[in-house]
Design a protein around this motif. Structure first.
Motif, PDB file in Angstrom:
ATOM      1  N   UNK A 242       0.839  -1.190   0.000  1.00 34.51           N
ATOM      2  CA  UNK A 242       0.000   0.000   0.000  1.00 34.51           C
ATOM      3  C   UNK A 242       0.878   1.245   0.000  1.00 34.51           C
ATOM      4  N   UNK A 243       0.396   2.350  -0.569  1.00 35.15           N
ATOM      5  CA  UNK A 243       1.175   3.601  -0.559  1.00 35.15           C
ATOM      6  C   UNK A 243       1.474   4.045   0.874  1.00 35.15           C
ATOM      7  N   UNK A 244       2.610   4.690   1.049  1.00 34.08           N
ATOM      8  CA  UNK A 244       2.997   5.192   2.370  1.00 34.08           C
ATOM      9  C   UNK A 244       3.978   6.344   2.186  1.00 34.08           C
ATOM     10  N   UNK A 245       4.125   7.196   3.191  1.00 27.61           N
ATOM     11  CA  UNK A 245       5.101   8.303   3.101  1.00 27.61           C
ATOM     12  C   UNK A 245       6.522   7.789   2.862  1.00 27.61           C
ATOM     13  N   UNK A 246       6.858   6.639   3.488  1.00 24.27           N
ATOM     14  CA  UNK A 246       8.205   6.082   3.307  1.00 24.27           C
ATOM     15  C   UNK A 246       8.449   5.707   1.852  1.00 24.27           C
ATOM     16  N   UNK A 247       7.441   5.116   1.209  1.00 26.02           N
ATOM     17  CA  UNK A 247       7.594   4.736  -0.195  1.00 26.02           C
ATOM     18  C   UNK A 247       7.611   5.974  -1.095  1.00 26.02           C
ATOM     19  N   UNK A 248       6.843   6.980  -0.731  1.00 26.40           N
ATOM     20  CA  UNK A 248       6.877   8.228  -1.498  1.00 26.40           C
ATOM     21  C   UNK A 248       8.283   8.824  -1.472  1.00 26.40           C
ATOM     22  N   UNK A 249       8.911   8.781  -0.305  1.00 25.70           N
ATOM     23  CA  UNK A 249      10.276   9.307  -0.184  1.00 25.70           C
ATOM     24  C   UNK A 249      11.248   8.459  -0.985  1.00 25.70           C
ATOM     25  N   UNK A 250      11.079   7.142  -0.911  1.00 29.05           N
ATOM     26  CA  UNK A 250      11.961   6.245  -1.656  1.00 29.05           C
ATOM     27  C   UNK A 250      11.850   6.504  -3.153  1.00 29.05           C
ATOM     28  N   UNK A 251      10.638   6.782  -3.617  1.00 31.85           N
ATOM     29  CA  UNK A 251      10.440   7.026  -5.042  1.00 31.85           C
ATOM     30  C   UNK A 251      11.141   8.256  -5.569  1.00 31.85           C
TER      31      UNK A 251
END
Length: 322
Positions: A242-251
């Motif tokens: 699921x989307x998350x702030x951590x994944x947004x940063x990683x992207x």
């Protein structure tokens, strides 16, 4: 002697009948019916169903047959195996007995509020609607038609939570294959290494064979290239995220490498591969067994088995005979 023997046989039969009658009366006194219509939830002709909607209090998941494949919410291809399990459940699930009278109202209320409303559709017409759900421990499944009594439902011969397939969220239905192309409409593939541009390469169909731009057929290790293309086409996700702030940063960081596939119709499929962030591994996962995370088509995040991606992390020099 003969008459006495017949009398004994008749007495035995009479006792058996009395016991059977007493058993039926006891079952009825417990709120159970000795005879249940096994086809109670099999009214639809499943061969005509081309759409299934699974609705909960938090949203709905639509599974629809496009003419060639099942799609999820009209966004991505469905996992055909999961669709097969869904229809197998619809074919085989049978009511075992009505829910006990003392629990009937509470189970019905819970199904309406927390269960899944399953709607079967054929050609845009609703064919059947029922609720599916279970107890808190997910060990007992219930089906119920709107306004009717709930039933305990099982699949004969299997110890499974029958309602589980209906409770899958949208991502659970998504196909595990990353690249949804086939070789008949393949146009090109490009692999890029942002930190080492010279390692990148582009694969194109030249006449009757696949080749790497900048390398002649004689310079190309075709066995390695064909194995690489097979690995790309067969790559599967381990688990969607699921989307998350951590994944947004990683992207926003630079990927280790990325693969872009184009078909003749102009559709582009992409996979960006990132190292998993230090200190953010899932509970119970050792550093040696860390999954690799990737972003599909710049939108969907997923874990991959590291070994599955090793065969894709190949620089251009790997395919050269020199």
């Amino acid at each position: 002697m003969m008459q006495e023997k017949k009398n004994k046989q008749r007495a035995i039969i009479l006792v058996a009948l009395l016991l059977a009658t007493a058993g039926m009366l006891w079952l009825n006194s417990q709120g159970e019916s000795p005879v249940v219509n096994k086809d109670l939830f099999k009214t639809a002709d499943l061969t005509t169903i081309n759409e299934v909607v699974l609705r909960t209090s938090t949203g709905a998941t639509q599974l629809k047959f496009s003419g060639s494949q099942w799609r999820v919410n009209d966004q991505f291809d469905a996992d055909r195996n999961m669709v097969d399990v869904l229809f197998a459940t619809l074919r085989q699930a049978e009511p075992r007995r009505p829910v006990a009278v003392t629990q009937r109202d509470s189970v019905a209320n819970r199904l309406e509020k927390e269960g899944v409303e399953v709607t079967l559709i054929s050609g845009g017409e609703k064919i059947d609607v029922f609720y599916a759900g279970g107890n808190r421990q997910k060990t007992q499944a219930y089906f119920m038609r709107p306004g009717e009594e709930p039933y305990i439902v099982t699949i004969p011969g299997y110890r499974v939570y029958t309602a589980g397939i209906f409770e899958l969220a949208g991502q659970g239905w998504r196909s595990r294959y990353v690249f949804g192309f086939n070789w008949r409409n393949f146009s090109s593939l490009e692999t890029k290494y942002p930190a080492a541009a010279a390692d990148g390469f582009r694969v194109e169909l030249n006449d009757q064979y696949f080749g790497i731009r900048g390398l002649t057929l004689e310079q190309t290790n075709t066995a390695r290239l064909n194995s690489y293309l097979d690995a790309v086409s067969l790559l599967q996700v381990k688990e969607y995220q699921d989307p998350s702030p951590a994944l947004d940063s990683l992207g926003k960081t630079t990927p280790l490498f990325l693969i872009e596939v184009n078909d003749v119709g102009g559709t582009t499929y992409t996979l960006e591969v990132f190292p998993y962030p230090q200190g953010s591994q899932p509970a119970g996962t050792s550093r040696k067994a860390l999954p690799v995370i990737g972003r599909i088509d710049q939108t969907a995040w997923a874990f991959f088995r590291e070994n599955d991606l090793l065969s894709l992390n190949r620089p251009k020099a790997f395919f050269s005979r020199e």
